[in-house]
Design an enzyme around this catalytic site. Structure first.
Site, mmCIF file in Angstrom:
data_model
loop_
_atom_site.group_PDB
_atom_site.id
_atom_site.type_symbol
_atom_site.label_atom_id
_atom_site.label_comp_id
_atom_site.label_asym_id
_atom_site.label_seq_id
_atom_site.Cartn_x
_atom_site.Cartn_y
_atom_site.Cartn_z
ATOM 1 N N GLU A 120 -16.891 -12.677 -11.647
ATOM 2 C CA GLU A 120 -15.756 -13.546 -11.525
ATOM 3 C C GLU A 120 -14.871 -13.131 -11.659
ATOM 4 O OE1 GLU A 120 -16.842 -16.646 -10.285
ATOM 5 O OE2 GLU A 120 -18.141 -16.850 -11.680
ATOM 6 N N ASP A 140 -15.416 -16.654 -1.982
ATOM 7 C CA ASP A 140 -16.165 -18.296 -1.343
ATOM 8 C C ASP A 140 -16.774 -18.222 -0.137
ATOM 9 O OD1 ASP A 140 -15.637 -18.565 -4.138
ATOM 10 O OD2 ASP A 140 -14.428 -20.067 -3.900
ATOM 11 N N THR A 151 -12.848 -11.036 -9.976
ATOM 12 C CA THR A 151 -13.294 -9.940 -9.633
ATOM 13 C C THR A 151 -12.450 -9.362 -8.232
ATOM 14 O OG1 THR A 151 -15.245 -9.973 -9.252
ATOM 15 C CG2 THR A 151 -14.515 -8.924 -11.167
ATOM 16 N N SER A 160 -16.514 -25.910 -3.127
ATOM 17 C CA SER A 160 -16.715 -27.192 -1.858
ATOM 18 C C SER A 160 -14.700 -27.322 -0.673
ATOM 19 C CB SER A 160 -16.339 -28.313 -2.757
ATOM 20 O OG SER A 160 -15.172 -28.598 -3.551
ATOM 21 N N SER A 161 -13.840 -26.239 -1.698
ATOM 22 C CA SER A 161 -13.287 -26.291 -0.308
ATOM 23 C C SER A 161 -12.918 -25.536 0.336
ATOM 24 C CB SER A 161 -11.054 -25.735 -1.100
ATOM 25 O OG SER A 161 -11.734 -25.054 -2.171
ATOM 26 N N TYR A 189 -5.378 -20.403 -12.369
ATOM 27 C CA TYR A 189 -5.982 -19.400 -11.422
ATOM 28 C C TYR A 189 -4.839 -18.754 -11.355
ATOM 29 C CZ TYR A 189 -8.541 -17.434 -7.730
ATOM 30 O OH TYR A 189 -9.330 -16.488 -6.951
ATOM 31 N N GLY A 216 -15.060 -29.981 -7.115
ATOM 32 C CA GLY A 216 -14.711 -29.604 -8.189
ATOM 33 C C GLY A 216 -14.689 -28.726 -9.043
ATOM 34 N N GLY A 273 -15.998 -25.815 -9.229
ATOM 35 C CA GLY A 273 -16.360 -24.284 -9.100
ATOM 36 C C GLY A 273 -17.558 -23.906 -7.989
HETATM 37 C C1 GLA Z 1 -12.541 -19.288 -7.026
HETATM 38 C C2 GLA Z 1 -11.557 -18.480 -5.693
HETATM 39 C C3 GLA Z 1 -12.721 -17.105 -5.780
HETATM 40 C C4 GLA Z 1 -12.455 -16.173 -7.172
HETATM 41 C C5 GLA Z 1 -13.335 -17.249 -7.929
HETATM 42 C C6 GLA Z 1 -13.483 -16.539 -9.302
HETATM 43 O O1 GLA Z 1 -13.300 -19.382 -6.997
HETATM 44 O O2 GLA Z 1 -11.446 -18.902 -4.607
HETATM 45 O O3 GLA Z 1 -12.054 -16.163 -4.949
HETATM 46 O O4 GLA Z 1 -11.434 -16.054 -7.375
HETATM 47 O O5 GLA Z 1 -12.224 -18.566 -8.292
HETATM 48 O O6 GLA Z 1 -14.198 -15.969 -9.076
#
Ligand code: GLA
Length: 381
Positions: free
Chosen positions: A32, A167, A34, A123-124, A217, A118, A120
């Protein structure tokens, strides 16, 4: 909502769709924060996602309907000067802007999904990647995998979140039954078989979103960039935090302030944990994988400081129950879901216990969702 309901809505408004895309969400076993440090991640695409149904129309607009909410939008094809009425419109607008090409005719589109929004689970990115696939099909753009990845990342950066590539890469490249060990610097990757046997992965959605996710973020990413510059100027030349080793940490502790050191240390250790997790998966050593997940959560909470009370509570709950081998917050943090590794299915009694206790604590009902590794994006007629 299911695709069939969306199909009925499409038929009612636009006739028969001529193309369909399913863009999955993504889970991440470990790795995460990274990706934007050029490091390693270990995600997989899941069975839940977003469906897009589309056909060409003679207008110069995207005639778009969100089937889940009934919201309707008309976005001009150049994406410019469109006043946003709904949060989701910005993903379509940013894809059009990132593409920056004149498109000859408009589209009718209905989209719907079963992803925790939302939560995590991307979805976006499912929206941006799915829409890019639709555009690629209708306008014969002939985009390569790399082009699509770049477009999707640019579009999402345009929405204000300076995310990495995990993602989008996962959505485009997921493979059923496998996780992807991705090197986010070179994009080289290896599929790692998820030979789950009786084990399962679950998401538990806190149903909360704290703070301005975008701001927090981006601030973590900003701190990593400041640390990288300081380290390059005063210690050794690096391109990204990924170039550091655990052996560098004692020196860096002397050099950096407490906050920056915590961020750097987390990234170095997390990269290391991804590689350890891959070894445990290959050796089918589920107990050790679980421990690595707990270790990751502890550091996400205390060193990278992207967790929250609800996420911590859900992870702590699992520590007292030997059904759970490991758990940690997943994704950007500040809310969203935990990912949980269990030695067998979660029984209805345990689900009810989690729901009741969490409700007592926070006044919200959490959602428990089993996830499996499924194929990435799918185009069909
Ligand atoms: C979001 C971002 C990813 C990643 C994660 C954290 O999902 O879209 O690129 O940085 O957070 O690991």
């Amino acid at each position: 909502m299911t695709k069939d309901k969306a199909l009925n809505i499409f038929r009612l408004h636009y006739g028969e769709p001529t193309h369909q895309v399913f863009a999955p969400g993504r889970a991440n076993i470990i790795g995460e924060h990274t990706d934007y440090n050029d490091g390693f991640v270990l995600p997989f695409s899941i069975g839940q996602g977003i469906w897009f149904l589309a056909s060409a129309n003679g207008s110069s607009h995207l005639d778009l309907m969100a089937a889940d909410t009934g919201e309707h939008s008309m976005i001009p094809l150049d994406g410019v000067d469109h006043e946003l009425a709904f949060g989701w419109e910005r993903y379509f607008v940013q894809v059009l802007k990132a593409l920056g090409k004149p498109l000859k005719y408009g589209l009718n589109m209905v989209f719907c999904g079963n992803l925790p929004i939302g939560g995590g689970v991307s979805s976006s990115s499912a929206i941006t990647c799915g829409f890019i696939s639709i555009l690629n099909h209708f306008y014969h753009l002939d985009l390569s995998g790399d082009d699509m990845l770049e477009l999707a990342v640019t579009a999402e950066t345009g929405t204000g979140v300076r995310g990495g590539i995990m993602d989008q890469f996962t959505i485009f490249n997921g493979k059923k039954g496998e996780a992807i060990l991705l090197d986010c610097r070179s994009c080289s990757h290896e599929y790692v078989e998820l030979d789950m046997k009786c084990h399962h992965f679950y998401l538990i959605n806190t149903h909360v979103r704290h703070n301005l996710v975008q701001t927090d973020y981006n601030s973590r990413r900003g701190q990593c960039e400041v640390a990288k510059s300081l380290i390059s100027d005063n210690y050794k030349k690096i391109e990204a935090l990924r170039d550091l080793d655990i052996r560098d940490l004692p020196d860096l502790q002397e050099m950096l302030d407490d906050t920056l050191f915590k961020r750097v240390s987390f990234v170095v250790q997390e990269n290391n944990r991804v590689l350890r997790a891959v070894k445990t998966l290959k050796a089918h050593d589920w107990n050790v994988l679980g421990e690595v997940l707990y270790e990751s959560h502890d550091e996400l909470s205390n060193m990278y400081e992207v967790s929250c009370d609800e996420l911590d509570w859900l992870v702590e709950y699992t520590l007292d129950n030997d059904l759970f081998l490991g758990a940690r917050m997943m994704g950007g943090g500040f809310g969203g879901c935990t990912i949980n590794l269990t030695r067998e299915k979660i029984s209805s009694d345990i689900s009810a216990d989690i729901e009741n206790r969490y409700y007592k604590q926070f006044g919200i009902k959490p959602e428990i969702l089993e996830i499996n590794s499924e194929n990435g994006i799918l185009n069909s007629k």
